[in-house]
Motif scaffolding. Structure first.
Motif, mmCIF file in Angstrom:
data_model
loop_
_atom_site.group_PDB
_atom_site.id
_atom_site.type_symbol
_atom_site.label_atom_id
_atom_site.label_comp_id
_atom_site.label_asym_id
_atom_site.label_seq_id
_atom_site.Cartn_x
_atom_site.Cartn_y
_atom_site.Cartn_z
ATOM 1 N N TYR A 221 0.805 -1.234 0.000
ATOM 2 C CA TYR A 221 0.000 0.000 0.000
ATOM 3 C C TYR A 221 0.831 1.275 0.000
ATOM 4 C CZ TYR A 221 1.001 -0.251 5.031
ATOM 5 O OH TYR A 221 1.644 -0.336 6.244
ATOM 6 N N LEU A 222 2.173 1.120 0.024
ATOM 7 C CA LEU A 222 3.008 2.330 0.091
ATOM 8 C C LEU A 222 3.660 2.663 -1.253
ATOM 9 C CD1 LEU A 222 4.589 1.984 3.642
ATOM 10 C CD2 LEU A 222 3.206 3.907 2.821
ATOM 11 N N ASN B 225 -0.057 -0.684 -5.924
ATOM 12 C CA ASN B 225 -0.647 -1.146 -4.666
ATOM 13 C C ASN B 225 -1.715 -2.204 -4.921
ATOM 14 O OD1 ASN B 225 0.907 0.564 -3.099
ATOM 15 N ND2 ASN B 225 -0.638 2.189 -3.030
ATOM 16 N N THR C 69 -5.470 1.547 5.814
ATOM 17 C CA THR C 69 -4.631 2.339 4.889
ATOM 18 C C THR C 69 -5.417 3.257 3.964
ATOM 19 O OG1 THR C 69 -4.660 0.683 3.134
ATOM 20 C CG2 THR C 69 -2.958 0.438 4.833
ATOM 21 N N HIS D 75 -6.601 2.238 1.176
ATOM 22 C CA HIS D 75 -6.436 1.684 -0.172
ATOM 23 C C HIS D 75 -7.774 1.171 -0.693
ATOM 24 C CE1 HIS D 75 -4.866 -0.695 -3.497
ATOM 25 N NE2 HIS D 75 -5.473 -1.762 -2.998
ATOM 26 N N THR E 286 3.538 7.608 4.293
ATOM 27 C CA THR E 286 2.093 7.542 4.494
ATOM 28 C C THR E 286 1.394 7.347 3.154
ATOM 29 O OG1 THR E 286 2.397 9.182 6.265
ATOM 30 C CG2 THR E 286 0.143 8.682 5.616
ATOM 31 N N ALA E 287 0.581 6.307 3.051
ATOM 32 C CA ALA E 287 -0.190 6.085 1.816
ATOM 33 C C ALA E 287 -1.299 7.127 1.719
ATOM 34 C CB ALA E 287 -0.790 4.682 1.838
ATOM 35 N N PHE F 155 -2.461 6.032 7.822
ATOM 36 C CA PHE F 155 -1.668 4.987 8.471
ATOM 37 C C PHE F 155 -0.169 5.286 8.320
ATOM 38 C CE2 PHE F 155 -0.703 0.227 8.833
ATOM 39 C CZ PHE F 155 -1.148 0.127 10.148
ATOM 40 N N GLN G 275 3.815 5.512 8.795
ATOM 41 C CA GLN G 275 4.837 4.615 9.344
ATOM 42 C C GLN G 275 5.845 5.466 10.129
ATOM 43 O OE1 GLN G 275 7.597 2.409 6.649
ATOM 44 N NE2 GLN G 275 6.088 0.773 6.868
ATOM 45 N N SER H 36 2.658 -4.546 10.419
ATOM 46 C CA SER H 36 2.570 -3.077 10.458
ATOM 47 C C SER H 36 2.760 -2.547 11.876
ATOM 48 C CB SER H 36 1.226 -2.627 9.878
ATOM 49 O OG SER H 36 0.151 -3.333 10.486
ATOM 50 N N SER I 111 3.547 1.296 12.514
ATOM 51 C CA SER I 111 2.633 2.331 12.036
ATOM 52 C C SER I 111 1.625 2.684 13.126
ATOM 53 C CB SER I 111 1.901 1.845 10.786
ATOM 54 O OG SER I 111 2.821 1.688 9.716
ATOM 55 N N ARG J 231 -2.518 4.255 13.418
ATOM 56 C CA ARG J 231 -3.706 4.595 12.630
ATOM 57 C C ARG J 231 -4.402 5.808 13.220
ATOM 58 N NH1 ARG J 231 -9.468 1.636 12.462
ATOM 59 N NH2 ARG J 231 -9.541 2.875 14.389
#
Lengths: 403, 403
Positions: free
Chosen positions: B156-157, B163, B190, B192, B327-328, B337, B339, B372, B375, B377
């Motif tokens: 997702y990054l 992704n 995320t 996504h 960050t996505a 989310f 990191q 994860s 990270s 949230r």
């Protein structure tokens, strides 16, 4: 147990309120005589239009809504502020203190409390003593969690001093590996209130044999004149693992808010909260606010509500006994459990006919255990005159279909 | 699995909203520097004071209350009248018709829907594919029901076109006995959104290998500009067993009503209703009435809400990226989310310090899967300016505690 077997065990087709989903079949082909006219009465649950929700409960919801985020997102065990007040009031009612932070959880109805309590204590193979008859979901919950039902018979059609669960059977069960005992008092469906002696004995036996007790006291506030109620949690000798369950859905008619409460052993309350987190997070936040009205209703409100129900109870007992339908006297709550004679149609067909021909909805006794197949359960928290007329239609229907 | 192991697997101490119950330890001993002042922000869930419930939702509740018994005691799957309207509106949104009587159940939140869907499909030993990272309750539910988690990694990054979940891993899992696949899109945590190609592929693979799909589309209405969303249930080739889950708790801020909806395969909806009957009977009756406002909000309401969230999203992304926190870009929903770099304290201590020192509450990435852990949230459905200031405090805290 496979998933399909599990779900067969929790069939809900005959559950109260689900009658509308049943296939009615060709009732007209077997129906004898014409329609019995009258105001329809649905005895499968109480009528909150006849006995409305506690005064102020809707205002409390609106206050909760206005309060916003703090009331929408409470701890999973319920808003601390509400638990604090409630713990004190329930402690006073049940005769033993409750630590609001660790010994109380607010649940989505008493059904939610039962689910969480059994989910926290029953796994594959756990032996659970279940009274026959008793609230149908108890049995289903044990089966869903993979436990084994150990039946304990309840005598309820004799005199008050003779009516009791079979304490010898219970002791034998406790001695042979039963880990959990769940029961309702007043008993659903019969209205039997466990005597002080019986409650003391159950508490002592559970303490000795280290059995977890889950006591469903849902209807314990609606206690009829001359009756006494002993709260198991007030016993001096009692087991380490004890959960008591109550809720404002019945006497207080707050079922539409979906609220209940469980209180007792902190370790079990913790587990119940973990389970609540994955089941539905919490009881609806704004609904929780209505608990502030619970156990602090306007003066005289409860006494009047009990009196009105007692009058309906007495009227129904008179009608059913005049027709020789054996019916125990409910000592508390609003359930009546008359036994029917042999009929020319099977009981499930009779119940469908009752609804179709006489506009009366009842719940089959088979839901409450295998020993009460010939009974029907009525929740008589209904409009008084409509209820009396509906009871008379039940008697007529029994005469029409008598074997 | 013993009961204790089961309940260890569903520990809720780090779950959003439960922070108040944590033991804070001696944070003052390890805290560096002074308090970072600012308006406290609780990113563990959306702020319904900043983004209030849908207009008319409280009036709908009051109408439900006034309606009385019929709204208090609905079918376990929810009031027929409400399901009828809702089925049409959700069908329009998701691109395929829904039979209100057999294909839709109203649940206590989307959490309730997930519980019922997994309870209806997962038993001891059932292999369930779970995306990493994904909503934490998915994993807990599988463990509670005795299933086996088959992890499927999500990238997702990278760039939006790169992704995706690992479709090869998914196909291998489907080929080797995985019976259920549950995932959220937009992905929690995320943001996504699964591409049309990926959704089509998942549907086809599940159809071929007879896998049950449970698709959590909770946040699918809050779709940011330039993004597209494909509903799995609209795919021509799709599995026989398919449940889609949505709810008005997020975009519409109705979490305090505890409402959700699941729709799809009738046999699964039937099982879910049976389970609901023993879990909590039904979603709170009066709350259900608020569903009449869902998918028919005032004109322009949804567009404005999306626009306001997009502005917050963009402001936060700018702050975190300027500080080199990977960050996505959330394509939908209000989760972010980021990191974190290596820190001089462990991540759980850092999160406690964030709360203690900077008045910022976040949820640890470890809740969403083992990959994860570094990270955090954030649910950025919050007051815009307070959120920007809180994000700047997060960045400062990362600098203070950087390894």
């Amino acid at each position: 147990m496979t998933l399909d077997e599990k779900f067969d065990a929790i069939a809900a087709d005959n559950a109260p309120g689900q009658e509308g989903r049943q296939d009615q079949g060709d009732l007209n082909d077997i129906m004898r005589g014409g329609q019995l006219e009258g105001v329809p009465v649905d005895f499968s649950h109480g009528d909150v239009d006849a006995f409305p929700p506690t005064p102020g409960s809707n205002a409390a919801w609106n206050d909760g809504f206005k309060q916003g985020g703090s009331q929408a997102y409470t701890e999973y065990r319920g808003a601390a502020k509400i638990r604090n007040g409630l713990a004190d009031r329930i402690a006073k009612f049940t005769g033993r203190s409750i630590v609001a932070d660790s010994e109380l959880i607010i649940t989505p109805g008493t059904q939610g409390a039962l689910f969480l309590a059994l989910g926290a204590t029953v796994a594959t193979g756990t032996k659970v003593a279940i009274v026959e008859p008793d609230y149908f979901a108890n049995r289903k919950l044990v089966k869903f969690f993979g436990g084994e039902v150990i039946p304990i018979p309840l005598t309820y059609l004799k005199s008050p001093s003779e009516n009791s669960i079979d304490l010898e059977r219970l002791e034998t069960a406790f001695k042979s590996g039963t880990a959990v005992f769940v029961f309702s008092t007043p008993n659903n469906p019969t209205g039997h209130v466990y005597s002080g002696n019986t409650i003391t004995k159950i508490a002592a036996l559970a303490a000795i044999h280290n059995v977890t007790l889950i006591v469903d006291q849902l209807y314990s506030r609606m206690l009829y004149s001359g009756e006494t109620y002993v709260h198991l949690r007030s016993c001096a000798l009692r087991p380490k693992n004890l959960i008591t369950i109550m809720g404002p859905s019945k006497t207080e008619s707050l079922s539409g808010f979906r609220l209940g409460a469980a209180f007792g052993t902190p370790e079990l309350i913790d587990k119940m909260e973990r389970l609540q987190a994955i089941v539905s997070l919490r009881a609806a936040g704004y609904s929780q606010a209505a608990l502030d009205t619970w156990f602090q209703e306007p003066s005289g409100w409860l006494a009047k509500r009990i009196q009105e129900h007692e009058a309906i109870r007495d009227a129904l007992l008179k009608i059913f006994r005049a027709a020789n339908l054996k019916t125990a006297t409910p000592q508390a709550g609003s359930y009546l459990f008359p036994q029917l004679p042999s009929l020319s149609v099977d009981i499930h067909t009779f119940i469908k006919l009752l609804r179709h021909q006489a506009s009366v909805t009842v719940t089959p006794g088979s839901e409450f255990g295998p020993t009460s197949k010939n009974s029907i359960r009525l929740n008589f928290s209904q409009d008084h005159s409509a209820t009396v007329a509906a009871a008379e239609r039940i008697v007529k229907m029994v005469e029409i279909y008598r074997a």
